[in-house]
Design a protein around this motif. Structure first.
Motif, PDB file in Angstrom:
ATOM      1  N   PHE A   1       0.842  -1.190   0.000  1.00 33.57           N
ATOM      2  CA  PHE A   1       0.000   0.000   0.000  1.00 33.57           C
ATOM      3  C   PHE A   1       0.886   1.252   0.000  1.00 33.57           C
ATOM      4  N   PRO A   2       0.414   2.326  -0.646  1.00 30.08           N
ATOM      5  CA  PRO A   2       1.215   3.552  -0.672  1.00 30.08           C
ATOM      6  C   PRO A   2       1.377   4.137   0.727  1.00 30.08           C
ATOM      7  N   GLU A   3       2.473   4.851   0.916  1.00 30.12           N
ATOM      8  CA  GLU A   3       2.677   5.537   2.186  1.00 30.12           C
ATOM      9  C   GLU A   3       1.551   6.534   2.418  1.00 30.12           C
ATOM     10  N   PRO A   4       1.020   6.643   3.648  1.00 27.70           N
ATOM     11  CA  PRO A   4      -0.079   7.580   3.912  1.00 27.70           C
ATOM     12  C   PRO A   4       0.316   9.019   3.591  1.00 27.70           C
ATOM     13  N   ALA A   5      -0.685   9.797   3.233  1.00 30.71           N
ATOM     14  CA  ALA A   5      -0.448  11.210   2.935  1.00 30.71           C
ATOM     15  C   ALA A   5       0.091  11.912   4.177  1.00 30.71           C
ATOM     16  N   ARG A   6       0.955  12.859   3.950  1.00 31.89           N
ATOM     17  CA  ARG A   6       1.484  13.687   5.026  1.00 31.89           C
ATOM     18  C   ARG A   6       1.251  15.162   4.691  1.00 31.89           C
ATOM     19  N   PRO A   7       0.619  15.911   5.578  1.00 32.48           N
ATOM     20  CA  PRO A   7       0.033  15.438   6.831  1.00 32.48           C
ATOM     21  C   PRO A   7      -1.264  14.675   6.579  1.00 32.48           C
ATOM     22  N   PRO A   8      -1.679  13.837   7.520  1.00 34.64           N
ATOM     23  CA  PRO A   8      -2.939  13.114   7.340  1.00 34.64           C
ATOM     24  C   PRO A   8      -4.125  14.074   7.311  1.00 34.64           C
ATOM     25  N   ARG A   9      -5.179  13.653   6.691  1.00 34.24           N
ATOM     26  CA  ARG A   9      -6.409  14.444   6.586  1.00 34.24           C
ATOM     27  C   ARG A   9      -7.547  13.742   7.330  1.00 34.24           C
ATOM     28  N   LEU A  10      -8.638  14.480   7.494  1.00 34.08           N
ATOM     29  CA  LEU A  10      -9.873  13.903   8.012  1.00 34.08           C
ATOM     30  C   LEU A  10     -10.550  13.156   6.866  1.00 34.08           C
ATOM     31  N   VAL A  11     -10.766  11.856   7.023  1.00 34.06           N
ATOM     32  CA  VAL A  11     -11.310  11.034   5.945  1.00 34.06           C
ATOM     33  C   VAL A  11     -12.457  10.163   6.467  1.00 34.06           C
ATOM     34  N   HIS A  12     -13.317   9.745   5.533  1.00 33.83           N
ATOM     35  CA  HIS A  12     -14.469   8.919   5.905  1.00 33.83           C
ATOM     36  C   HIS A  12     -14.043   7.500   6.244  1.00 33.83           C
ATOM     37  N   GLY A  13     -13.176   6.903   5.426  1.00 33.34           N
ATOM     38  CA  GLY A  13     -12.631   5.592   5.717  1.00 33.34           C
ATOM     39  C   GLY A  13     -13.365   4.413   5.113  1.00 33.34           C
ATOM     40  N   ASP A  14     -14.601   4.612   4.622  1.00 37.17           N
ATOM     41  CA  ASP A  14     -15.345   3.497   4.024  1.00 37.17           C
ATOM     42  C   ASP A  14     -16.404   4.051   3.077  1.00 37.17           C
ATOM     43  N   PHE A  15     -15.990   4.918   2.150  1.00 37.90           N
ATOM     44  CA  PHE A  15     -16.979   5.579   1.300  1.00 37.90           C
ATOM     45  C   PHE A  15     -17.466   4.682   0.168  1.00 37.90           C
ATOM     46  N   HIS A  16     -18.782   4.651   0.012  1.00 38.20           N
ATOM     47  CA  HIS A  16     -19.445   4.113  -1.169  1.00 38.20           C
ATOM     48  C   HIS A  16     -20.840   4.736  -1.186  1.00 38.20           C
ATOM     49  N   LEU A  17     -21.618   4.455  -2.215  1.00 34.37           N
ATOM     50  CA  LEU A  17     -22.911   5.133  -2.354  1.00 34.37           C
ATOM     51  C   LEU A  17     -23.863   4.847  -1.196  1.00 34.37           C
ATOM     52  N   GLY A  18     -23.708   3.692  -0.560  1.00 37.06           N
ATOM     53  CA  GLY A  18     -24.556   3.376   0.579  1.00 37.06           C
ATOM     54  C   GLY A  18     -24.292   4.251   1.788  1.00 37.06           C
ATOM     55  N   GLN A  19     -23.240   5.066   1.725  1.00 37.38           N
ATOM     56  CA  GLN A  19     -22.889   5.948   2.835  1.00 37.38           C
ATOM     57  C   GLN A  19     -23.449   7.360   2.650  1.00 37.38           C
ATOM     58  N   LEU A  20     -24.412   7.503   1.764  1.00 41.45           N
ATOM     59  CA  LEU A  20     -25.068   8.793   1.543  1.00 41.45           C
ATOM     60  C   LEU A  20     -26.542   8.702   1.909  1.00 41.45           C
ATOM     61  N   VAL A  21     -27.042   9.704   2.614  1.00 40.10           N
ATOM     62  CA  VAL A  21     -28.488   9.838   2.811  1.00 40.10           C
ATOM     63  C   VAL A  21     -28.866  11.312   2.627  1.00 40.10           C
ATOM     64  N   ARG A  22     -30.076  11.514   2.131  1.00 41.91           N
ATOM     65  CA  ARG A  22     -30.614  12.873   2.076  1.00 41.91           C
ATOM     66  C   ARG A  22     -31.425  13.107   3.350  1.00 41.91           C
ATOM     67  N   TYR A  23     -31.025  14.146   4.070  1.00 39.03           N
ATOM     68  CA  TYR A  23     -31.705  14.470   5.321  1.00 39.03           C
ATOM     69  C   TYR A  23     -31.913  15.973   5.385  1.00 39.03           C
ATOM     70  N   ASP A  24     -33.134  16.363   5.686  1.00 39.16           N
ATOM     71  CA  ASP A  24     -33.464  17.780   5.800  1.00 39.16           C
ATOM     72  C   ASP A  24     -33.103  18.525   4.511  1.00 39.16           C
ATOM     73  N   GLY A  25     -33.280  17.841   3.372  1.00 41.16           N
ATOM     74  CA  GLY A  25     -33.114  18.489   2.069  1.00 41.16           C
ATOM     75  C   GLY A  25     -31.727  18.436   1.473  1.00 41.16           C
ATOM     76  N   THR A  26     -30.735  17.928   2.206  1.00 46.95           N
ATOM     77  CA  THR A  26     -29.378  17.879   1.655  1.00 46.95           C
ATOM     78  C   THR A  26     -28.755  16.509   1.925  1.00 46.95           C
ATOM     79  N   TRP A  27     -27.747  16.171   1.120  1.00 50.56           N
ATOM     80  CA  TRP A  27     -27.060  14.898   1.274  1.00 50.56           C
ATOM     81  C   TRP A  27     -26.012  14.983   2.378  1.00 50.56           C
ATOM     82  N   ARG A  28     -25.897  13.914   3.154  1.00 53.78           N
ATOM     83  CA  ARG A  28     -24.903  13.819   4.225  1.00 53.78           C
ATOM     84  C   ARG A  28     -24.214  12.448   4.147  1.00 53.78           C
TER      85      ARG A  28
END
Length: 278
Positions: free
Chosen positions: A150-177
């Motif tokens: 695996f590639p060396e992690p980005a430096r500096p590290p960022r805030l990341v979701h860690g398991d993104f796919h389409l199932g990780q989206l919901v529309r709530y109160d009119g906007t996607w989260r």
């Protein structure tokens, strides 16, 4: 456990018939009316992650309450949202997903947040035994054996979701989260882009949808991927394609069914990956 989760949902204001949304291995998600309750896998470090969601409710669906322990399991409570239609990925909100990820990757990294889950989860899933008798097991194993480090992690590290796919989206109160924060943490954003990249490489995600997603990510200030984004995305995308294929084989065996076209496309991708020179 499910009856206990239904009760938690009712106590949080859920009214209506209880429904099981997801139940596999050690994760259970139920819904009662407008309340969703999730029992997380053991050792899920949720407190810090849920605090991030509460701090960024424009990007991440905020919980209705802090995590609680029920019969030794960590449980969280959420408002219900509208999910993406899995039957029509081409019409999915790819631009919105890209904007959310780009914005998430630019937010300040809270101190003490765990490492993101993606790389470790790939190794964990691919370390599990696969059914020897299934014809798709061999190409999955060959692909994993061919995978470069695996590639060396980005430096500096960022805030990341860690398991993104389409199932990780919901529309709530009119906007996607973004939802499902079990793997939210500090790390390299390329892993958040790698699953759509893997689906594109497998021919599951059409070029137009991939172009929309990648273009929107760049337009909204995502990390610099350079002229050729595959220089950074290639190995993570291969890893997630193999991981997803391994899960497909296990699920098909557990459910005593044949692979569907989506799953077969991922196995074909493993065949190609296994033939690549490292």
């Amino acid at each position: 456990m499910r009856e206990l989760l239904f009760e938690v949902a009712r106590d949080a204001g859920g009214v209506g018939d209880p429904v099981i949304l997801y139940h596999r291995t050690d994760v259970l998600v139920v819904r009662v009316g407008e309340v969703v309750v999730k029992s997380h896998r053991p050792a899920a470090d949720l407190a810090a992650r849920l605090a991030v969601a509460s701090s960024h409710p424009d990007l991440l669906l905020a919980p209705l309450a802090g995590p609680q322990e029920i019969e030794g399991r960590t449980v969280s409570v959420w408002p219900a949202g509208e999910t993406v239609d899995p039957a029509d990925p081409e019409k999915a909100p790819w631009e919105e997903a890209a904007r959310l990820l780009a914005d998430l990757h630019a937010r300040p990294l809270p101190p003490g947040l765990p490492e993101q889950g993606a790389p470790a989860k790939v190794r964990e899933v691919l370390s599990r035994p696969l059914p020897e008798e299934h014809p798709a097991t061999a190409p999955v194993r060959r692909a994993y054996a061919s995978l470069p480090p695996f590639p060396e992690p980005a430096r500096p590290p960022r805030l990341v979701h860690g398991d993104f796919h389409l199932g990780q989206l919901v529309r709530y109160d009119g906007t996607w989260r973004l939802i499902d924060l079990d793997d939210l943490g500090r790390g390299d954003p390329v892993w958040d882009l790698a699953r759509p990249a893997a689906l594109f490489a497998a021919g599951v995600l059409q070029p137009e949808a991939w172009s929309r997603f990648l273009g929107a990510y760049r337009e909204h200030g995502g990390i610099d991927l350079g002229e050729d984004p595959w220089e950074k995305l290639d190995i993570p995308a291969r890893a997630l394609a193999i991981q997803t294929a391994a899960r497909c084989v296990s699920h098909a065996v557990d459910e005593n069914r044949l692979l569907d076209p989506y799953e077969s496309a991922l196995i074909d991708t493993c065949d190609r990956i296994g033939g690549l020179a490292v």
